[in-house]
Write an enzyme that holds these catalytic residues in place. Sequence first.
Site, PDB file in Angstrom:
ATOM      1  N   SER A  16     -34.495 -13.769  30.190  1.00 20.99           N
ATOM      2  CA  SER A  16     -35.857 -13.229  30.043  1.00 20.99           C
ATOM      3  C   SER A  16     -36.510 -13.787  28.789  1.00 20.99           C
ATOM      4  O   SER A  16     -35.888 -14.554  28.038  1.00 20.99           O
ATOM      5  CB  SER A  16     -35.830 -11.695  29.984  1.00 20.99           C
ATOM      6  OG  SER A  16     -35.264 -11.279  28.764  1.00 20.99           O
ATOM      7  N   GLY A  17     -37.752 -13.391  28.572  1.00 20.57           N
ATOM      8  CA  GLY A  17     -38.458 -13.620  27.316  1.00 20.57           C
ATOM      9  C   GLY A  17     -38.444 -15.058  26.814  1.00 20.57           C
ATOM     10  O   GLY A  17     -38.704 -16.007  27.553  1.00 20.57           O
ATOM     11  N   VAL A  63     -22.394 -12.486  24.909  1.00 20.29           N
ATOM     12  CA  VAL A  63     -22.152 -13.446  23.820  1.00 20.29           C
ATOM     13  C   VAL A  63     -21.184 -12.901  22.760  1.00 20.29           C
ATOM     14  O   VAL A  63     -20.676 -13.665  21.945  1.00 20.29           O
ATOM     15  CB  VAL A  63     -23.465 -13.909  23.132  1.00 20.29           C
ATOM     16  CG1 VAL A  63     -24.298 -14.766  24.062  1.00 20.29           C
ATOM     17  CG2 VAL A  63     -24.258 -12.751  22.558  1.00 20.29           C
ATOM     18  N   TYR A 152     -31.847  -5.659  11.949  1.00 18.90           N
ATOM     19  CA  TYR A 152     -32.356  -6.833  12.686  1.00 18.90           C
ATOM     20  C   TYR A 152     -32.799  -7.919  11.703  1.00 18.90           C
ATOM     21  O   TYR A 152     -32.414  -9.089  11.830  1.00 18.90           O
ATOM     22  CB  TYR A 152     -33.515  -6.398  13.576  1.00 18.90           C
ATOM     23  CG  TYR A 152     -34.181  -7.527  14.340  1.00 18.90           C
ATOM     24  CD1 TYR A 152     -33.590  -8.050  15.482  1.00 18.90           C
ATOM     25  CD2 TYR A 152     -35.396  -8.061  13.915  1.00 18.90           C
ATOM     26  CE1 TYR A 152     -34.192  -9.085  16.189  1.00 18.90           C
ATOM     27  CE2 TYR A 152     -36.010  -9.089  14.611  1.00 18.90           C
ATOM     28  CZ  TYR A 152     -35.402  -9.602  15.755  1.00 18.90           C
ATOM     29  OH  TYR A 152     -36.008 -10.626  16.451  1.00 18.90           O
TER      30      TYR A 152
HETATM   31  N1  LIG Z   1     -40.040 -11.013  21.005  1.00 16.77           N
HETATM   32  C1  LIG Z   1     -40.227 -11.151  19.709  1.00 16.77           C
HETATM   33  O1  LIG Z   1     -41.193 -10.629  19.144  1.00 16.77           O
HETATM   34  C2  LIG Z   1     -39.271 -11.975  18.898  1.00 16.77           C
HETATM   35  C3  LIG Z   1     -39.683 -12.401  17.636  1.00 16.77           C
HETATM   36  C4  LIG Z   1     -38.813 -13.147  16.872  1.00 16.77           C
HETATM   37  C5  LIG Z   1     -37.576 -13.484  17.369  1.00 16.77           C
HETATM   38  N2  LIG Z   1     -37.195 -13.057  18.597  1.00 16.77           N
HETATM   39  C6  LIG Z   1     -35.867 -13.425  19.056  1.00 16.77           C
HETATM   40  O2  LIG Z   1     -35.933 -14.082  20.293  1.00 16.77           O
HETATM   41  C7  LIG Z   1     -34.708 -13.957  20.963  1.00 16.77           C
HETATM   42  C8  LIG Z   1     -34.963 -13.584  22.406  1.00 16.77           C
HETATM   43  O3  LIG Z   1     -35.523 -12.285  22.461  1.00 16.77           O
HETATM   44  P1  LIG Z   1     -36.740 -11.920  23.419  1.00 16.77           P
HETATM   45  O4  LIG Z   1     -37.855 -11.517  22.558  1.00 16.77           O
HETATM   46  O5  LIG Z   1     -36.940 -12.994  24.413  1.00 16.77           O
HETATM   47  O6  LIG Z   1     -36.184 -10.570  24.075  1.00 16.77           O
HETATM   48  P2  LIG Z   1     -35.632 -10.291  25.528  1.00 16.77           P
HETATM   49  O7  LIG Z   1     -35.055  -8.916  25.450  1.00 16.77           O
HETATM   50  O8  LIG Z   1     -36.674 -10.558  26.534  1.00 16.77           O
HETATM   51  O9  LIG Z   1     -34.471 -11.360  25.698  1.00 16.77           O
HETATM   52  C9  LIG Z   1     -33.207 -11.207  25.121  1.00 16.77           C
HETATM   53  C10 LIG Z   1     -32.186 -11.634  26.148  1.00 16.77           C
HETATM   54  O10 LIG Z   1     -30.893 -11.595  25.522  1.00 16.77           O
HETATM   55  C11 LIG Z   1     -29.992 -11.037  26.451  1.00 16.77           C
HETATM   56  N3  LIG Z   1     -28.879 -10.425  25.723  1.00 16.77           N
HETATM   57  C12 LIG Z   1     -28.922  -9.350  24.887  1.00 16.77           C
HETATM   58  N4  LIG Z   1     -27.690  -9.078  24.441  1.00 16.77           N
HETATM   59  C13 LIG Z   1     -26.855  -9.985  25.010  1.00 16.77           C
HETATM   60  C14 LIG Z   1     -25.465 -10.202  24.942  1.00 16.77           C
HETATM   61  N5  LIG Z   1     -24.659  -9.418  24.204  1.00 16.77           N
HETATM   62  N6  LIG Z   1     -24.929 -11.229  25.645  1.00 16.77           N
HETATM   63  C15 LIG Z   1     -25.716 -12.017  26.415  1.00 16.77           C
HETATM   64  N7  LIG Z   1     -27.038 -11.858  26.525  1.00 16.77           N
HETATM   65  C16 LIG Z   1     -27.601 -10.845  25.828  1.00 16.77           C
HETATM   66  C17 LIG Z   1     -30.790  -9.980  27.202  1.00 16.77           C
HETATM   67  O11 LIG Z   1     -30.175  -9.662  28.445  1.00 16.77           O
HETATM   68  C18 LIG Z   1     -32.134 -10.682  27.350  1.00 16.77           C
HETATM   69  O12 LIG Z   1     -32.229 -11.408  28.553  1.00 16.77           O
HETATM   70  C19 LIG Z   1     -33.899 -12.927  20.186  1.00 16.77           C
HETATM   71  O13 LIG Z   1     -32.932 -13.579  19.393  1.00 16.77           O
HETATM   72  C20 LIG Z   1     -34.942 -12.269  19.328  1.00 16.77           C
HETATM   73  O14 LIG Z   1     -34.404 -11.733  18.148  1.00 16.77           O
HETATM   74  C21 LIG Z   1     -38.018 -12.321  19.389  1.00 16.77           C
END
Ligand SMILES: NC(=O)c1ccc[n+]([C@@H]2O[C@H](COP(=O)([O-])OP(=O)(O)OC[C@H]3O[C@@H](n4cnc5c(N)ncnc54)[C@H](O)[C@@H]3O)[C@@H](O)[C@H]2O)c1
Length: 264
Positions: A16-17, A63, A152
């Site tokens: 996702s994301g 992970v 975080y």
């Molecule tokens: N969305 C934001 O505002 C933002 C900003 C800065 C950084 N990030 C970083 O971006 C990255 C992706 O996050 P996102 O925003 O797309 O959120 P998201 O929740 O859409 O995606 C995170 C994904 O990681 C997977 N995941 C979580 N724990 C896991 C595990 N133990 N093993 C395998 N997969 C796992 C989830 O199933 C999910 O698909 C993260 O590292 C997050 O910290 C996000």
Amino acid sequence: MKDLMGKHAVVTGAGSGLGRAIACGLAASGARLTLLDLDADGLAGTARLADQAAAAIQASVDVTDAAAIGQALIRATEIHGPIGVVINCAGIIVRQGFVESDAAVWRKVFDVNVIGYVNVLQGALPFMEEGASVVQVASSSGHRGGHGYASYSASKGAVLALTRHLAGELVPRQIRVNSISPGPAVTGLNRDVFASADAVRSISDAVPLGRIGAPEDVVGAAIFLAGPQSRYVTGIDIPVDGGLTSQIRLGTTASAYLAFRAET
Ligand SMILES: NC(=O)c1ccc[n+]([C@@H]2O[C@H](COP(=O)([O-])OP(=O)(O)OC[C@H]3O[C@@H](n4cnc5c(N)ncnc54)[C@H](O)[C@@H]3O)[C@@H](O)[C@H]2O)c1
């Protein structure tokens, strides 16, 4: 540009994301995908969106489980060959103030956001080709203070330090290690926060470019760092945050733009 034609790219958090958007960008640049995530349905959706429904290797793994990650990467390498790109993106957030968050919360967040990245890198490194590239997804929260999610922010600060350190350690193998630091973007991680119009407004106002990010906003920087256009770049971080961590002083900048946009 098909800069990554035929390259084997491993993406975690690909269900996702941001991970999904980056995986689609890598596929559009010609990469063959290995997609890792807890969420099997999410992986299947990403493979479809990337036009690799049949070709992408999909492994529903945690992970934090080093052995499972190692097995998945051995299998991926048998099918797609040596690894050219690793995108470490799987992450979680626990929204809890510093005083309330006990050691269990800190362990949970660090287990995924830091040890998870380490597990993937240690599993992938034996199979990485010379000249390969690692892109770690950090966060603007690793650069600046905030409130309500200290574990975080600290985990993302650790990702930034790990990136710099590893870049030096992997020089002999000519493997480059860089990071991107996204600002707030609407994904599963924070959909609950952005459900409130007030939160959207106040966060947008804090971003010099005047809006919250979208997953697609991070793709260009990730593909640049993954591919040959950045062949002389290692050990750096690219903030992709609408100017949030820049030296821009907001003052009237964002509100002036928003007012201009409202008028036109
Ligand atoms: N969305 C934001 O505002 C933002 C900003 C800065 C950084 N990030 C970083 O971006 C990255 C992706 O996050 P996102 O925003 O797309 O959120 P998201 O929740 O859409 O995606 C995170 C994904 O990681 C997977 N995941 C979580 N724990 C896991 C595990 N133990 N093993 C395998 N997969 C796992 C989830 O199933 C999910 O698909 C993260 O590292 C997050 O910290 C996000």
